[in-house]
Design an enzyme around this catalytic site. Structure first.
Site, PDB file in Angstrom:
ATOM      1  N   ASP A   9       0.853  -1.193   0.000  1.00  0.00           N
ATOM      2  CA  ASP A   9       0.000   0.000   0.000  1.00  0.00           C
ATOM      3  C   ASP A   9       0.883   1.236   0.000  1.00  0.00           C
ATOM      4  OD1 ASP A   9      -2.553   1.401   0.213  1.00  0.00           O
ATOM      5  OD2 ASP A   9      -1.832   2.013   2.181  1.00  0.00           O
ATOM      6  N   SER A  10       0.283   2.347  -0.396  1.00  0.00           N
ATOM      7  CA  SER A  10       1.012   3.618  -0.374  1.00  0.00           C
ATOM      8  C   SER A  10       1.291   4.078   1.058  1.00  0.00           C
ATOM      9  CB  SER A  10       0.192   4.686  -1.092  1.00  0.00           C
ATOM     10  OG  SER A  10      -1.038   4.875  -0.420  1.00  0.00           O
ATOM     11  N   TYR A  41      -0.153   8.481  -2.904  1.00  0.00           N
ATOM     12  CA  TYR A  41       0.056   8.196  -4.323  1.00  0.00           C
ATOM     13  C   TYR A  41      -0.989   8.897  -5.198  1.00  0.00           C
ATOM     14  CZ  TYR A  41       3.413   4.289  -3.594  1.00  0.00           C
ATOM     15  OH  TYR A  41       4.501   3.530  -3.301  1.00  0.00           O
ATOM     16  N   CYS A  72      -3.932  -0.835  -2.520  1.00  0.00           N
ATOM     17  CA  CYS A  72      -3.990   0.600  -2.779  1.00  0.00           C
ATOM     18  C   CYS A  72      -4.718   0.787  -4.101  1.00  0.00           C
ATOM     19  CB  CYS A  72      -2.562   1.138  -2.879  1.00  0.00           C
ATOM     20  SG  CYS A  72      -2.440   2.831  -3.493  1.00  0.00           S
ATOM     21  N   ASN A  73      -5.781   1.565  -4.095  1.00  0.00           N
ATOM     22  CA  ASN A  73      -6.577   1.731  -5.312  1.00  0.00           C
ATOM     23  C   ASN A  73      -5.786   2.409  -6.421  1.00  0.00           C
ATOM     24  OD1 ASN A  73      -9.738   1.120  -5.018  1.00  0.00           O
ATOM     25  ND2 ASN A  73      -8.900   1.619  -3.038  1.00  0.00           N
ATOM     26  N   THR A  74      -4.985   3.413  -6.066  1.00  0.00           N
ATOM     27  CA  THR A  74      -4.224   4.130  -7.090  1.00  0.00           C
ATOM     28  C   THR A  74      -3.226   3.189  -7.741  1.00  0.00           C
ATOM     29  OG1 THR A  74      -4.419   6.056  -5.632  1.00  0.00           O
ATOM     30  CG2 THR A  74      -2.983   6.269  -7.529  1.00  0.00           C
ATOM     31  N   GLU A 151      -5.116  10.449   7.724  1.00  0.00           N
ATOM     32  CA  GLU A 151      -3.720  10.326   8.168  1.00  0.00           C
ATOM     33  C   GLU A 151      -3.466  11.196   9.405  1.00  0.00           C
ATOM     34  OE1 GLU A 151      -0.912   8.594   6.829  1.00  0.00           O
ATOM     35  OE2 GLU A 151      -1.958   7.579   5.195  1.00  0.00           O
ATOM     36  N   CYS A 184     -11.018   3.683  -1.926  1.00  0.00           N
ATOM     37  CA  CYS A 184      -9.722   4.026  -1.337  1.00  0.00           C
ATOM     38  C   CYS A 184      -9.675   3.312   0.005  1.00  0.00           C
ATOM     39  CB  CYS A 184      -9.601   5.536  -1.147  1.00  0.00           C
ATOM     40  SG  CYS A 184      -8.117   6.025  -0.224  1.00  0.00           S
ATOM     41  N   THR A 185      -8.560   2.654   0.275  1.00  0.00           N
ATOM     42  CA  THR A 185      -8.499   1.817   1.478  1.00  0.00           C
ATOM     43  C   THR A 185      -8.380   2.644   2.764  1.00  0.00           C
ATOM     44  OG1 THR A 185      -6.163   1.462   0.942  1.00  0.00           O
ATOM     45  CG2 THR A 185      -7.715  -0.291   0.379  1.00  0.00           C
ATOM     46  N   HIS A 186      -8.204   3.957   2.642  1.00  0.00           N
ATOM     47  CA  HIS A 186      -8.276   4.801   3.838  1.00  0.00           C
ATOM     48  C   HIS A 186      -9.730   5.003   4.299  1.00  0.00           C
ATOM     49  CE1 HIS A 186      -4.141   6.020   2.875  1.00  0.00           C
ATOM     50  NE2 HIS A 186      -4.071   6.586   4.057  1.00  0.00           N
TER      51      HIS A 186
END
Lengths: 274, 274
Positions: A9-10, A41, A72-74, A151, A184-186
């Site tokens: 993941d980013s 990312y 990570c989706n990106t 974050e 998005c995994t966040h």
């Protein structure tokens, strides 16, 4: 013998995928790498995301993984195809599982997607959805404020609600969606806040949960399930600040999962050289 | 060129899987075979179920299918392993997808399973669940009245509620389940009745919906998706009475799916000989 599932993941968003993997596949060992030093990312170019992703993959391949989860989706949007072509282990991204779950849940064929700028710009969800079911109406919206907010640890409360309300207002105005993909995994970390803003009538799809489930399917297809009844110790790595990564891990995993994880600093080849 | 997905069932229950396949994978052509002449499989011996299932598979293999969906829980419980070993096309049953979905949904690790006598006797769900997650508590209950009731078209109303209440009473008494797997493809037809009896706090998992979703995953893994944007005409076959099969199909498919289906009588080799 290849034993572990590799997860990249980013940064810390992929920890929601790792958490679901631990919950849904408790016998499987994970080796996780979060590139927190170079997160996010989302705003980066396709070339940069591809380069960073391959550096992470090389780090994990040296640890002899049996399968790779691009959490990570990106990174999924920009590199899944080449990873699948070039690696000789099964590779799964977070986009197809979320898309498939949304197709299962929607009843009116209107699906919303929220993600980073990079993910939305790539049209990866729209393509994944419409390749399977052409008649779907898909409305995608970039939410550049969400990752920085998560974050910072702002997950609920009036500030979080305000940011989510302001960001999602255009989507709620023009879309008749009955299903919303958290692309998005966040975002699973602010799922409750998002649900309170959009209302209970819209089903939220967490790509993290769905990716863990499809990882199970793919291990099954390739007969890669770990048959031993021993609970594994997972190895987690970050390219960034170790203390912050540990703090965020604690907020995501809680007990009993946290005691099954070791967390170390990772040095990628490219980063060491520069 | 192999184009269609083959679907087999002991009768009409698998039509709920076929319906979900059409909804979730509208570009994929289906060839369905229901062995209504010899339904139900639930009370039959393992050897008999295996023999009948292989006769159905042989019928479909002659039609050059690219993947096989065993849309019958009893047939899955007794033959999935040998089908996977002996066929050179991907094979999916209805048990693993339901098990995986239940693992995703449960929060208290208590899962209930209802199915035919054969399915429950085989312990197939309990094994599938606990092979992935040992700490699950699984309570399985055979519901021999449900298939005959559905085949008579009794899906709701006071009689259906009474049968469901009486049948499920022991399970509701001793199980703390938060998730219930409908381990028989007939049961989605009485899902609303079952939900009203068990209450809204228990999540119902339909193995039909979940199997259609995992079929999508497996087509993806094996790069077998149909890329053409043409809506297919599905071929359905029954070994039993054609008129009854058409009537039940009408009640399940409605428009617009019904007009995309042709229904014919099937003559299996074994049946022709006897």
């Amino acid at each position: 013998m290849k034993q572990a599932i590799g997860v990249i993941d980013s940064g810390v968003g992929g920890l929601t995928v790792a958490h679901e993997l631990m919950r849904q596949l408790p016998k499987e060992k994970l080796i996780y790498l979060g590139d927190t030093a170079r997160c996010p990312y989302g705003p980066r170019s396709k070339e940069e995301v591809k380069q960073f992703t391959w550096e992470m993959v090389d780090f994990l391949l040296e640890k002899n993984i049996k399968m790779l989860v691009v959490a990570c989706n990106t990174a999924t949007a920009f590199t899944l195809k080449s990873l699948k072509e070039e690696l000789d282990i099964p590779v799964i991204g977070v986009i197809q599982p979320g898309a498939r779950a949304a197709i299962k849940f929607t009843r009116n064929n209107h699906i919303g997607v929220i993600g980073t700028e990079g993910t939305v710009r790539s049209h990866a969800y729209t393509n994944a959805l419409r390749n399977i079911k052409s008649e779907l109406e898909v409305n995608a919206l970039a939410c550049p404020m969400f990752v920085p907010m998560v974050e910072q640890g702002i997950l609920e409360g009036s500030q979080a609600i305000e940011v989510v309300e302001d960001t999602l207002a255009p989507l709620l105005q023009y879309s008749n969606m009955d299903t919303l993909i958290l692309g998005c995994t966040h975002y699973p970390l602010i799922k409750d806040t998002i649900q309170s803003v959009i209302g209970q009538h819209i089903t939220i799809i967490s790509s993290s949960e769905e990716t863990a489930r499809e990882t199970s399917t793919i291990l099954d297809v390739h007969q890669l399930f770990n048959k031993d009844d021993i609970y594994p110790v997972h190895q987690f790595y970050t390219t960034g600040d170790l203390e912050i990564f540990i703090e965020i891990s604690k907020s995501i995993f809680k007990e009993p999962y946290l005691q099954m994880v070791t967390i170390e600093k990772a040095y990628l080849h490219q980063l060491q050289d520069s």
